[in-house]
Design an enzyme around this catalytic site. Structure first.
Site, PDB file in Angstrom:
ATOM      1  N   ALA A 191       0.840  -1.210   0.000  1.00  0.00           N
ATOM      2  CA  ALA A 191       0.000   0.000   0.000  1.00  0.00           C
ATOM      3  C   ALA A 191       0.870   1.253   0.000  1.00  0.00           C
ATOM      4  CB  ALA A 191      -0.891   0.000   1.233  1.00  0.00           C
TER       5      ALA A 191
ATOM      6  N   SER B 286       2.642   2.596  -2.230  1.00  0.00           N
ATOM      7  CA  SER B 286       3.984   2.308  -2.754  1.00  0.00           C
ATOM      8  C   SER B 286       4.193   2.837  -4.160  1.00  0.00           C
ATOM      9  CB  SER B 286       4.184   0.791  -2.772  1.00  0.00           C
ATOM     10  OG  SER B 286       3.213   0.215  -3.621  1.00  0.00           O
TER      11      SER B 286
ATOM     12  N   ASP C 274      -3.820   5.147 -13.695  1.00  0.00           N
ATOM     13  CA  ASP C 274      -3.728   3.952 -12.843  1.00  0.00           C
ATOM     14  C   ASP C 274      -4.950   3.056 -13.003  1.00  0.00           C
ATOM     15  OD1 ASP C 274      -1.572   5.372 -11.921  1.00  0.00           O
ATOM     16  OD2 ASP C 274      -1.989   5.054  -9.804  1.00  0.00           O
TER      17      ASP C 274
END
Ligand code: PMV
Length: 308
Positions: free
Chosen positions: A80, A82, A130
């Site tokens: 998480a 990251s 994303d």
């Protein structure tokens, strides 16, 4: 019960610039987030009540879909905060699962739009880079040459055209700093810098140009050129103020054994990536400098839904 999973991703070129409608390239990797949903008496996440403060993405999605009776269970091997798309993979897998549970469309475009809406609401400003990559998998270009392709998303005066990107065979090592960095504040920092400083505005445009050039080099399988551009992209992101000493340390440690290296995602901690033919040496160098390395497989499948 419905279970859906989505891959994490790394951004090869163009993070932050893509928020302003510039070009970027992102690639799905072989770490995934899985989300199961089932009707229940109340909303729970892994057996506990859902709260906005602790679980903003899930909370937003449940509200958006008008759900007050859903048990959500998650499992992930994407670290998480990251820079590797954990929140996007969460939003995508959750959207896919809840839409399948409710009998709604599970077309990629609808899932990508739904997940982007959540990212945008929770993070403030965001691009659909994303969420589109975690939905479609493989490699994605955003506002690449010719644009044409999968879907387009617009928000706040920006339009993002999402297309499949050719991804050459590449060995990528990720180096995780272990520093948790939230995306929203970093995006906000760049926005302020770009708004009041013409130099920062130009740097953002230059990052977009690098991504455009990068897509061309990817098509030509020019690994050396891709590596050089990655390092250049890192330097520009550093000037924008989103790198940090830990990231720079890992990038510098990887460079002697790599074609190129850069931070990936929002920065401020999180992770860097190196393009290399010597993954063992890069992993060793990253470990020696305090990072956690792992080699990733690229061009992975996107969202997968299972009705159980
Ligand atoms: O660190 P991540 O995985 O949340 O990636 C953020 C990428 C940015 O370009 C900085 C923001 C965005 O929404 O595109």
């Amino acid at each position: 019960m419905v279970t859906a999973s989505a891959p994490g991703k790394f951004i090869l070129f163009g993070e932050h610039a893509v928020v302003y409608g510039k070009t970027a390239v992102a690639v799905a990797m072989d770490r995934r987030f899985a989300c199961s949903v089932a009707y229940s008496d109340e909303n729970t996440l892994n057996g506990k009540p859902v709260s906005f403060e602790k679980h903003p993405y899930i909370y937003h999605m449940l509200q958006k879909h008008g759900m007050d009776n859903t048990a959500v269970d998650t499992v992930s091997d994407i670290p998480a905060g990251s820079g590797l798309g954990s929140s996007a993979a969460l939003s995508v897998s959750f959207s896919a699962a809840i839409r399948a549970l409710k009998g709604m469309s599970t077309e990629e475009k609808d899932i990508a739009e739904d997940a982007f809406d959540t990212e945008y609401s929770v993070q403030g400003r965001a691009s659909p880079a994303d969420t589109s990559t975690c939905t479609h998998g493989s490699g994605i270009s955003i506002n690449g040459p010719g644009n044409g392709g999968l879907w387009s998303i617009s928000r706040n005066g920006n339009v993002w055209h999402i297309a499949d990107a050719y991804v050459p065979e590449m060995t990528i090592v990720v180096g995780h700093t272990g520093i948790h960095a939230a995306t929203g504040p970093l995006v906000e920092r760049v926005r302020k810098f770009r708004d009041k400083n013409g130099f920062a505005y130009d740097i953002v445009n230059e990052i977009g140009d690098i991504a455009l050039h990068g897509i061309d080099l990817m098509r030509k399988n020019d690994i050396t050129g891709i590596g050089e551009l990655m390092t250049k992209n890192h330097k520009l992101l550093s000037i924008l103020g989103v790198s940090c000493s830990e990231l720079n340390k890992l990038v510098n440690a990887a460079l002697p054994y790599s074609y190129g290296a850069k931070l990936t995602g929002a920065g401020g901690g999180g992770s860097m990536i190196a393009l290399t033919d010597e993954p063992d040496k890069v992993c060793e160098a990253i470990s020696k400098h305090g990072g956690t390395p792992f080699v990733v497989k690229t061009a992975q499948p996107g969202v997968v839904i299972k009705n159980i």
